[in-house]
Motif scaffolding. Structure first.
Motif, short mmCIF file in Angstrom:
data_model
loop_
_atom_site.label_atom_id
_atom_site.label_comp_id
_atom_site.label_asym_id
_atom_site.label_seq_id
_atom_site.Cartn_x
_atom_site.Cartn_y
_atom_site.Cartn_z
N HIS A 50 26.75 28.15 61.63
CA HIS A 50 28.17 28.37 61.82
C HIS A 50 28.64 29.46 60.87
O HIS A 50 28.30 29.43 59.67
CB HIS A 50 28.96 27.08 61.55
N ALA A 51 29.37 30.43 61.39
CA ALA A 51 29.83 31.57 60.58
C ALA A 51 31.35 31.64 60.59
O ALA A 51 31.98 31.38 61.62
CB ALA A 51 29.23 32.88 61.10
N ASP A 52 31.91 31.98 59.42
CA ASP A 52 33.37 32.11 59.29
C ASP A 52 33.69 33.43 58.62
O ASP A 52 32.95 33.90 57.73
CB ASP A 52 33.94 30.97 58.44
N ILE A 53 34.79 34.04 59.03
CA ILE A 53 35.30 35.26 58.41
C ILE A 53 36.74 35.00 57.99
O ILE A 53 37.54 34.48 58.78
CB ILE A 53 35.23 36.45 59.37
N ASN A 54 37.06 35.38 56.75
CA ASN A 54 38.41 35.22 56.22
C ASN A 54 38.86 36.54 55.61
O ASN A 54 38.07 37.26 54.99
CB ASN A 54 38.45 34.13 55.15
N ALA A 55 40.11 36.86 55.80
CA ALA A 55 40.68 38.09 55.23
C ALA A 55 42.13 37.83 54.84
O ALA A 55 42.80 36.98 55.44
CB ALA A 55 40.60 39.24 56.23
N ASN A 56 42.60 38.57 53.81
CA ASN A 56 44.00 38.42 53.43
C ASN A 56 44.51 39.69 52.78
O ASN A 56 43.73 40.54 52.32
CB ASN A 56 44.18 37.23 52.48
N PHE A 57 45.80 39.84 52.80
CA PHE A 57 46.49 40.95 52.14
C PHE A 57 47.68 40.37 51.41
O PHE A 57 48.42 39.54 51.96
CB PHE A 57 46.96 41.98 53.18
N THR A 58 47.88 40.81 50.14
CA THR A 58 48.97 40.27 49.32
C THR A 58 49.77 41.42 48.71
O THR A 58 49.19 42.37 48.14
CB THR A 58 48.43 39.38 48.19
N ASP A 59 51.08 41.34 48.82
CA ASP A 59 52.00 42.27 48.16
C ASP A 59 52.76 41.47 47.11
O ASP A 59 53.67 40.70 47.43
CB ASP A 59 52.96 42.88 49.18
N ASN A 60 52.36 41.62 45.84
CA ASN A 60 53.02 40.91 44.74
C ASN A 60 54.33 41.64 44.42
O ASN A 60 54.36 42.54 43.57
CB ASN A 60 52.12 40.84 43.51
N LEU A 61 55.38 41.30 45.10
CA LEU A 61 56.65 41.99 44.92
C LEU A 61 57.09 42.00 43.47
O LEU A 61 57.66 42.97 42.97
CB LEU A 61 57.71 41.33 45.81
N LYS A 62 56.84 40.93 42.77
CA LYS A 62 57.13 40.88 41.33
C LYS A 62 56.02 40.07 40.68
O LYS A 62 55.85 38.88 40.99
CB LYS A 62 58.50 40.23 41.06
N LEU A 63 55.23 40.75 39.82
CA LEU A 63 54.11 40.08 39.19
C LEU A 63 54.60 38.97 38.26
O LEU A 63 55.65 39.08 37.62
CB LEU A 63 53.28 41.09 38.38
N ALA A 64 53.82 37.93 38.20
CA ALA A 64 54.15 36.82 37.30
C ALA A 64 54.01 37.26 35.85
O ALA A 64 53.12 38.04 35.49
CB ALA A 64 53.24 35.64 37.59
N THR A 65 54.91 36.78 34.99
CA THR A 65 54.92 37.13 33.57
C THR A 65 54.37 35.98 32.75
O THR A 65 54.72 34.81 33.00
CB THR A 65 56.35 37.46 33.10
N SER A 66 53.52 36.30 31.78
CA SER A 66 52.96 35.31 30.87
C SER A 66 53.26 35.71 29.43
O SER A 66 53.44 36.90 29.11
CB SER A 66 51.44 35.20 31.06
N LEU A 67 53.33 34.73 28.54
CA LEU A 67 53.56 34.99 27.12
C LEU A 67 52.25 34.81 26.37
O LEU A 67 51.59 33.76 26.48
CB LEU A 67 54.62 34.02 26.57
N ILE A 68 51.88 35.88 25.58
CA ILE A 68 50.65 35.82 24.78
C ILE A 68 50.97 36.28 23.36
O ILE A 68 51.99 36.95 23.12
CB ILE A 68 49.55 36.72 25.39
N PRO A 69 50.13 35.90 22.39
CA PRO A 69 50.37 36.36 21.00
C PRO A 69 50.31 37.88 20.91
O PRO A 69 49.58 38.54 21.65
CB PRO A 69 49.22 35.70 20.23
N ASP A 70 51.08 38.45 19.94
CA ASP A 70 51.12 39.90 19.72
C ASP A 70 49.90 40.30 18.89
O ASP A 70 50.00 40.54 17.67
CB ASP A 70 52.43 40.27 19.02
N ILE A 71 48.75 40.33 19.56
CA ILE A 71 47.50 40.62 18.87
C ILE A 71 47.47 42.06 18.39
O ILE A 71 46.96 42.39 17.31
CB ILE A 71 46.31 40.32 19.80
N ALA A 72 48.01 43.00 19.19
CA ALA A 72 47.94 44.42 18.86
C ALA A 72 48.59 44.71 17.50
O ALA A 72 48.12 45.56 16.74
CB ALA A 72 48.61 45.26 19.95
N ASN A 73 49.67 44.03 17.15
CA ASN A 73 50.37 44.26 15.88
C ASN A 73 50.00 43.24 14.82
O ASN A 73 50.59 43.23 13.73
CB ASN A 73 51.89 44.26 16.11
#
Length: 425
Positions: A50-73
């Protein structure tokens, strides 16, 4: 149903052949056989990959925001908002699955083949029932035709007697009461034949119905009761096997299905093993026009093993239930065997009785015909009364009716005996 008018000239074999091809129940039974063939193919197809094919397309109109430590500074206590990913993404993947072992697949395939055998046997039973219905309707038509023939012959004799009596009355050697008595008997004979013709029309319609023939068609029968030669029917010896009855085969097939169902439930304890192979491509881009320029492939293969170690006691009780069902089917087979034996004995008793009655009624009709002929002759010679003629005619009519009924009962009971002993296939 096709209602095109047709003209047919059939004997019994032709009627049966037509009925097998056109009767509603036979058509459906044949379709059930075709259906069972597809079920076998369906069960076989479950073993193919048995064979299956799946496909999708996504337009992230607004990317999700996450909070991370300020490692760069170097300020780990401070949380800064960041967004991961791209606005546009797409993927396509295909996977092939092959079952390597699953108990119900193989048992189900065998069960599908057994079911096909059951459908075939059921079609045979429908064919037998169709044949029996056609044969009985065919015999009814022939005996009605014979009844009309005998009635017309008797009416011709009565018409001659009436004509002679009128002539004698005109010559002054017979009384008016003699003419009136014979006229009444003649009128009753005419009405009786008209009723018999109506009955013949109905039995012919019934025969067409049992054959699956449109009522608009014209059907003529090439045989008469003389062609059946009922007198030569031998007193059959009961020589048969219950296994010859299609119902016996159907019940044994049902037992086989119940055994497979039980086996399938027991084998459900075994694990299921399957193989899979997949391949997919992912695309990412911040601009829609660049989305499908670069793709990232991924592939995997492996095995899946699933094993239901414990499912409570549900499966155990299901196995016991199927075991009880199997015992019931086996008990039904024993009962069916006894039922067939009793049915054969009953059909044989009825046939032997009807055959003996037929032989007697045929002799009685011949004797009554002779009595009637002699009474008429004496009446013409003036040594018998018109009452004697009417009485003899009434006895002849009853004897003829008893003869025709005995013939029909013999033919029908012979058909029932042939069906009971499995001779009609």
């Amino acid at each position: 149903m096709d209602t095109t008018r047709g003209n047919y000239s059939f004997n019994l074999a032709d009627c049966i052949q037509y009925g097998i091809a056109h009767h509603h129940d036979m058509v459906n039974a044949s379709l059930d056989v075709d259906f069972s063939k597809e079920q076998v193919k369906e069960a076989t197809a479950k073993l193919f990959p048995h064979a299956d094919i799946n496909a999708n397309f996504t337009d992230n109109l607004k990317l999700a925001t996450s909070l991370i430590p300020d490692i760069a500074n170097g300020n780990y206590d401070k949380k800064i908002p960041v967004q991961f990913g791209t606005r546009f993404s797409s993927s396509a993947s295909g996977q092939v699955n092959q079952t390597l072992f699953q108990s119900d697949y193989f048992v189900g395939l065998k069960a599908a083949r057994v079911y096909r055998g059951l459908a075939t046997k059921t079609r045979t039973r429908t064919e037998i029932d169709t044949k029996v219905a056609i044969i009985k309707a065919y015999y009814s038509v022939l005996t009605n035709q014979e009844n009309i023939r005998l009635s017309k012959a008797n009416l011709d004799q009565l018409r001659k007697t009436l004509s002679d009596t009128k002539a004698r009355y005109d010559a002054g050697v017979a009384e008016r009461v003699d003419v009136d008595r014979i006229q009444v008997s003649y009128n009753n004979g005419v009405t009786q034949i008209e009723n018999q013709i109506r009955e013949l029309v109905y039995t012919m319609q019934l025969l067409k119905f049992q054959m699956g023939m449109p009522q608009e068609s014209n059907l003529e029968l090439r045989e008469t009761v003389k062609d059946l030669n009922v007198e030569s029917f031998a007193a059959d010896t009961i020589n048969y096997r219950v296994e010859d009855r299609v119902e016996y085969g159907i019940q044994t097939t049902q037992i086989a299905l119940d055994e497979l169902n039980l086996k399938n439930k027991k084998m459900a304890y075994l694990p299921k093993l399957s193989f899979f192979l997949n391949y997919g491509v992912n695309w990412f881009s911040t601009q829609f026009g660049d989305l499908y320029k670069t793709g990232f492939g991924a592939s995997a293969l492996g095995f899946n093993l699933s094993w239901s170690i414990f499912t409570g006691t549900e499966r155990l009780h299901q196995i016991r239930e199927l075991g009880i069902t199997l015992k019931k089917s086996e008990n039904d087979l024993d009962f069916l065997t006894q039922q067939i034996k009793l049915e054969v004995q009953s059909a044989n008793t009825s046939y032997q009785s009807n055959k003996a009655t037929f032989v007697t009624q045929k002799t009685n009709m011949t004797l009554t015909q002779g009595i009637y002929d002699r009474i008429v002759l004496k009446f013409e010679q003036g040594v018998a009364t018109s009452l004697d003629v009417i009485s003899a005619e009434s006895q002849l009519t009853q004897a003829r009716t008893d003869y025709v009924n005995a013939m029909l009962n013999t033919l029908i009971s012979k058909t029932d005996l042939d069906k009971a002993t499995g001779r009609i296939q």
